[in-house]
Motif scaffolding. Structure first.
Motif, short mmCIF file in Angstrom:
data_model
loop_
_atom_site.label_atom_id
_atom_site.label_comp_id
_atom_site.label_asym_id
_atom_site.label_seq_id
_atom_site.Cartn_x
_atom_site.Cartn_y
_atom_site.Cartn_z
N GLU B 68 0.71 -1.33 0.13
CA GLU B 68 -0.10 0.33 -0.08
C GLU B 68 0.95 1.26 0.10
O GLU B 68 0.39 2.21 -0.77
N LYS B 69 2.00 1.14 0.43
CA LYS B 69 2.82 2.31 0.59
C LYS B 69 3.67 2.79 -0.51
O LYS B 69 3.71 3.21 -1.26
N LEU B 70 4.01 1.45 -0.94
CA LEU B 70 4.26 1.22 -1.99
C LEU B 70 3.97 1.73 -3.11
O LEU B 70 4.21 3.14 -4.85
N MET B 71 2.94 1.57 -3.86
CA MET B 71 1.38 2.26 -4.74
C MET B 71 1.69 3.94 -5.06
O MET B 71 1.28 4.10 -5.45
N GLU B 72 1.74 4.09 -3.34
CA GLU B 72 1.71 5.67 -3.14
C GLU B 72 2.58 6.40 -3.99
O GLU B 72 2.56 7.93 -4.67
N ARG B 73 4.06 5.45 -4.48
CA ARG B 73 5.26 6.40 -5.46
C ARG B 73 5.43 6.17 -6.31
O ARG B 73 5.62 5.93 -7.06
N ARG B 74 4.30 4.89 -6.98
CA ARG B 74 4.07 4.39 -7.86
C ARG B 74 2.73 4.92 -8.83
O ARG B 74 1.35 5.10 -8.35
N LYS B 75 3.52 5.51 -10.51
CA LYS B 75 1.61 5.12 -11.15
C LYS B 75 0.81 4.35 -11.65
O LYS B 75 1.38 3.13 -10.90
N TYR B 76 -0.10 4.69 -11.98
CA TYR B 76 -1.60 3.77 -11.90
C TYR B 76 -0.34 2.41 -13.25
O TYR B 76 -0.79 1.25 -12.22
N LEU B 77 -0.07 2.40 -13.83
CA LEU B 77 -0.26 0.76 -14.73
C LEU B 77 1.86 0.52 -13.40
O LEU B 77 1.93 -0.80 -14.23
N GLN B 78 1.88 0.98 -13.35
CA GLN B 78 3.17 0.76 -12.63
C GLN B 78 2.56 -0.45 -11.59
O GLN B 78 2.93 -1.50 -10.78
N CYS B 79 1.78 0.25 -10.60
CA CYS B 79 0.79 -0.31 -8.84
C CYS B 79 0.29 -1.45 -9.88
O CYS B 79 0.42 -2.59 -8.14
N PHE B 80 -0.43 -1.52 -11.22
CA PHE B 80 -0.95 -2.93 -11.43
C PHE B 80 0.04 -4.53 -11.50
O PHE B 80 -0.44 -5.52 -11.29
N THR B 81 1.67 -3.83 -11.46
CA THR B 81 2.11 -4.87 -11.83
C THR B 81 2.55 -5.25 -10.88
O THR B 81 3.04 -6.07 -10.63
N ILE B 82 2.09 -4.79 -9.08
CA ILE B 82 2.34 -5.64 -8.30
C ILE B 82 1.05 -5.57 -7.48
O ILE B 82 1.19 -6.50 -6.03
#
Lengths: 179, 389
Positions: B68-82
């Motif tokens: 959840e913390k990692l997603m705050e530092r990533r763009k939406y498509l980058q979040c999708f991969t995690i």
């Protein structure tokens, strides 16, 4: 149906903002002092018997934490999100562990990850995921993950580091002059 | 049980057993963090009186990866991969719910064909997850062979995933805007072949496991969930359906194309570990039927992807939403808050194990035999990775 519930809710509680996300999902904002009373009312009289989740959002620029209680009604298949804004300097909120048994876990996690206190909630001061955590609560926006990892973990000696932009340029266009 | 001499058991004061470890009447045992029947690590701190559990505390934290913390530092498509890495046995629900939440906030509607393909993948993932679970359930109550049969069938489903998406476990198939590809040539025949194999093994499982006298005796009455407990503890999915409550998100608030499929909500009555096994077993057969319906009714042509803006500069309008789907374990949802930038402000995952493995397990474990504890935990279909995210 949802309109009737909202009408009764606005009559009883000082709701400052209503946001209709979709036909079966509504977010309402209300003062901290009325929130638990409102949640209790929704559970007992309006059929919102399922606590879906309790989440916190850090709005560091406004100096507030937003707590969102999402409740679900199994008869109407609708959700309501109760949004509460609490002061970031004194993050204390009333506990709802008496209404739902699983709320205890959410509150324990929020205490650890955001530092929001819920006095009276069981095991609230015990670590949930992070054992022996010394830093500020990690889900807060002012927690610098890069700085923390640089201070805590050390790279293996002899490891090469490449700047991704430079590396790809050299690999893909080695002859081209850098702009 | 009723007439047993309970003199040696602790006194109960205000509903809480008084446990004095100094008295040497009790034994503290740690079960876990490795459990053969559960996908992930979770530790149970068990206090025993003889071999009866008098107190249990669940400890998590072995799998915290800070998604959840990692997603705050990533763009939406980058979040999708995690996001798919949040739950290992059934990653597709994460992909779907994340994509659906992003699409809702961005105001994107996906093509009809993408909905069918997403449903196909979700049902295949549900079946794979159940096949893994029934092996764990049988193994925890003393029948290791069942896992050999069902996990092999799960592997054939992973082969199908590999054919369709290119990956076996983490598919990253349901990207925001649609899906990544159409079904390849010959895929439908392969699905039918695998489904026939699954049905054959399920028939064997029914004979070997569900009619086994020892399994029935051990699972019967284990971990009874009353109807009143369901709402108080937030119990969802097959655990709630085994208690007789017909609650299924696929039916109650249909998403994708579930309103076009023919299926009934499977419920039970006795609400113990045995009933939960029966309910999940029937849901596995239902999965096979749903997969067949989807591949037969699916439109053969049409777009499966809609245009989305450049994902590296994709700003999602400010807003917040909660999107849910029915995973094999129950309600799975994402609460997503966007502040109008390229990065999500907050994403919170609601996994069903968050309540099942902690509050519910701690309540149900009291009074069970230590040997049945693993069976009880697996009967709730615990998945620790989704607790910690």
């Amino acid at each position: 149906m949802m309109k009737d519930i909202l009408k009764r809710l606005t009559e009883k509680f000082p709701i400052s903002e209503i946001e209709e996300q979709r036909a079966n999902m509504i977010f309402v904002t209300m003062p901290k002092i009325n929130a638990v009373q409102c949640i209790s009312y929704l559970k007992q009289f309006e059929g919102f018997t399922h606590l879906v989740m309790l989440a916190a959002v850090d709005y560091i620029e406004d100096g507030i934490f937003q707590l969102t209680y999402i409740l679900h009604n199994y008869e109407l298949h609708t959700d309501i999100g109760i949004r509460v804004q609490i002061d970031r300097k004194q993050p204390v909120m009333e506990s709802i562990h008496t209404l739902w048994a699983q709320a205890r876990t959410y509150q324990q996690e929020l205490k650890e990850m955001f530092g929001i206190d819920f006095p009276g909630s069981p095991d609230i001061d015990e670590p949930f995921l992070l054992e022996g955590w010394q830093n500020i609560p990690p889900m807060r926006k002012d927690f610098d993950t890069l700085k923390y990892s640089q201070e805590t973990f050390f790279p293996r000696p002899g490891r090469k580091h490449y700047d991704p932009q430079k590396y790809m340029k050299e690999k893909l266009y080695p002859d081209k002059e850098p702009e | 049980m009723k007439n047993r001499d309970r003199e040696k058991f602790p006194n109960v004061l205000n509903g809480i057993p008084v446990i004095d470890l100094e008295s040497q009447k009790f034994l503290k045992v740690w079960q876990g963090p490795q459990h053969p029947g559960v996908t992930g690590n979770i530790s149970l701190e068990v206090t025993l009186s003889g071999d009866e559990v008098v107190d249990l505390k669940t400890h998590v934290g072995y799998l915290h990866r800070g998604f959840e913390k990692l997603m705050e530092r990533r763009k939406y498509l980058q979040c999708f991969t995690i996001v798919c890495r949040i739950c290992v046995p059934e990653p597709d629900t994460n992909e779907y719910v994340f994509a659906a939440a992003t699409e809702e906030l961005a105001g994107i509607t996906i093509p009809e064909k993408a909905k069918w393909l997403r449903t196909l993948v979700l049902e295949m993932a549900r079946l794979a997850s159940f096949l893994m679970w029934i092996g764990g359930q049988a193994g925890a109550l003393g029948m290791g062979t069942i896992a050999q049969w069902t996990v092999a069938q799960r592997d054939y489903i992973l082969d199908l995933f590999e054919e369709l998406t290119g990956a076996r476990v983490y598919h990253m198939y349901m990207v925001p805007g649609g899906v990544r590809g159409d079904i390849p040539d010959g895929f439908i025949e392969h699905v039918e072949k695998v489904m026939k194999g699954v049905e054959k093994v399920l028939y064997d499982v029914e004979i070997a496991l569900l009619n086994n006298a020892i399994f029935k005796m051990r699972a019967k009455g284990l971990g009874y969930i009353s109807k009143a407990m369901v709402d108080e503890y937030g119990i969802v999915g097959p655990n709630a359906r085994a208690a007789g409550l017909a609650r299924d998100i696929r039916k109650d608030s249909p998403y994708l194309i579930y309103d076009q499929l023919d299926f009934n909500v499977i419920t039970g009555t006795h609400s113990d570990a045995l009933e939960r096994t029966f309910v999940r077993f029937r849901e596995m057969l239902q999965c096979v039927s749903l997969i067949r319906q989807v591949i037969n009714k699916m439109p053969r042509n049409g777009a499966y992807y809609t245009h989305i803006p450049n994902p590296l500069h994709w700003k999602i309008p400010a807003g917040e939403t909660y999107v849910r789907a029915e995973a094999s374990r129950g309600e799975y949802g994402y609460y997503m808050v966007s502040d109008g930038t390229e990065y999500p402000r907050r994403v919170q995952v609601r996994g069903p194990s968050y309540t099942h493995a902690i509050a519910v397990l701690e309540k149900l474990a009291i009074g069970t035999n230590l040997a049945d504890l693993a069976g009880l935990m697996v009967s709730l279909h615990t998945c620790p990775p989704e607790i910690e995210r």
